[in-house]
Design a protein around this motif. Structure first.
Motif, PDB file in Angstrom:
ATOM      1  N   LYS A   1       0.827  -1.209   0.000  1.00 46.52           N
ATOM      2  CA  LYS A   1       0.000   0.000   0.000  1.00 46.52           C
ATOM      3  C   LYS A   1       0.859   1.256   0.000  1.00 46.52           C
ATOM      4  N   TYR A   2       1.830   1.330   0.901  1.00 48.06           N
ATOM      5  CA  TYR A   2       2.641   2.539   1.000  1.00 48.06           C
ATOM      6  C   TYR A   2       3.675   2.647  -0.114  1.00 48.06           C
ATOM      7  N   THR A   3       4.056   1.511  -0.698  1.00 51.33           N
ATOM      8  CA  THR A   3       4.918   1.567  -1.880  1.00 51.33           C
ATOM      9  C   THR A   3       4.189   2.219  -3.039  1.00 51.33           C
ATOM     10  N   LEU A   4       2.957   1.796  -3.270  1.00 46.93           N
ATOM     11  CA  LEU A   4       2.155   2.394  -4.335  1.00 46.93           C
ATOM     12  C   LEU A   4       1.865   3.859  -4.042  1.00 46.93           C
ATOM     13  N   PHE A   5       1.554   4.167  -2.790  1.00 48.86           N
ATOM     14  CA  PHE A   5       1.275   5.559  -2.430  1.00 48.86           C
ATOM     15  C   PHE A   5       2.497   6.446  -2.675  1.00 48.86           C
ATOM     16  N   THR A   6       3.675   5.985  -2.281  1.00 52.40           N
ATOM     17  CA  THR A   6       4.903   6.768  -2.477  1.00 52.40           C
ATOM     18  C   THR A   6       5.183   6.980  -3.954  1.00 52.40           C
TER      19      THR A   6
ATOM     20  N   LEU B   1       1.380  -2.294 -13.040  1.00 54.87           N
ATOM     21  CA  LEU B   1       0.103  -2.993 -13.138  1.00 54.87           C
ATOM     22  C   LEU B   1       0.045  -4.172 -12.169  1.00 54.87           C
ATOM     23  N   LEU B   2       1.122  -4.938 -12.107  1.00 58.97           N
ATOM     24  CA  LEU B   2       1.155  -6.074 -11.185  1.00 58.97           C
ATOM     25  C   LEU B   2       1.040  -5.603  -9.735  1.00 58.97           C
ATOM     26  N   LEU B   3       1.744  -4.517  -9.414  1.00 58.79           N
ATOM     27  CA  LEU B   3       1.642  -3.956  -8.073  1.00 58.79           C
ATOM     28  C   LEU B   3       0.225  -3.491  -7.775  1.00 58.79           C
TER      29      LEU B   3
END
Length: 273
Positions: free
Chosen positions: A8-13, A231-233
């Motif tokens: 979640k926070y990887t995508l948010f960053t 996309l995979l993330l």
């Protein structure tokens, strides 16, 4: 749960960084457009300011869905972000296939567009800076060769041309600009009157079209790979969000059922006491 938070926070960053970049691009484009004294160039293909505004606004909208979708655990926003990424990836694949199937047509249209930018050089400051950046970045000059600059009225190689830059090329074509402390804007003067071998000692003689096409082919795979990885993330976090929401709904139903099963005495019995 820890894995879900990491994704979640990887995508948010990731989305937040691109969100900031897109906002800066849009702001720079708006400032450049407003700061012009007049709109000499007012087409998306030839005006870098308009291009920055459109690209920045599109990136801002896309990253908004991903950023706030990840932050608020909103499956709807994340699905919207996922759909846009799928569309972008499909457009990239389609563009690659069409570019491969219609190479001659694409090259012809690209050459015409680049020739228009050469003709409009000096008519628009943003366009001039963009061309100078490209020629220095790719170490090239003109579209197919340095003599393409004769298409510009300032650099036209003709005895009837009164310009002091006649038969010259822009300073961004010069090969010795990197180590100079003082910019020599006259280094390209008279270079079109020389043959390729003699001119190559002072300027880049290769055209920008071939170099840009080669760079695009090399980096298209990288861009497609980054999009596919994102996309995979995104698919992973959407699945995590859906599972998290289902678990939360199950806990809420269980808590509600436990509250309903608690026995409370009737008010009438309390009153009798």
């Amino acid at each position: 749960m820890r894995g879900y938070r990491t994704i979640k926070y990887t995508l948010f960053t990731f989305c937040y960084c691109f969100w900031v970049v897109s906002a800066v691009l849009t702001a720079v484009g708006i400032y450049a457009k407003v700061a012009k004294e007049k709109d000499v160039v007012d087409t998306l293909a030839l005006d870098p300011a308009l291009l920055l505004i459109v690209v920045g606004s599109f990136m801002f909208l896309i990253t908004f869905f991903g950023c706030f979708g990840a932050l608020r655990n909103s499956a709807h926003l994340l699905k919207t972000f996922l759909g846009i990424l799928v569309a972008v990836l499909l457009l990239q694949v389609t563009a690659g296939v069409l570019g491969y199937l219609f190479t001659d047509l694409v090259m012809e249209r690209t050459e015409k567009l680049m020739m228009k930018t050469v003709v409009r050089y000096r008519e628009d400051r943003d366009l001039e800076n963009a061309i100078d950046f490209i020629q220095k970045k790719f170490q090239c000059c003109g579209v197919e060769s340095y003599k393409d600059w004769s298409r510009n009225i300032y650099f036209l190689c003709s005895d009837a041309n009164p310009s002091v830059e006649a038969c010259g090329v822009p300073f961004s074509c010069c090969t010795d600009q990197q180590n100079q402390t003082v910019l020599n804007t006259m280094c390209g003067f008279g270079m079109q009157s020389l043959d390729t071998g003699a001119a190559a000692r002072d300027i880049f003689t290769a055209g920008c079209l071939e170099k840009i096409v080669g760079w695009t082919r090399t980096n298209m795979v990288l861009v497609g790979g980054l999009t596919a990885g994102l996309l995979l993330l995104e698919i992973s976090i959407v699945n995590k969000v859906r599972k998290h929401q289902k678990n939360q709904e199950s806990r809420d139903r269980a808590a509600s059922h436990r509250k309903e099963s608690v026995w409370l005495p009737a008010f009438a019995d309390i009153a009798d006491q």
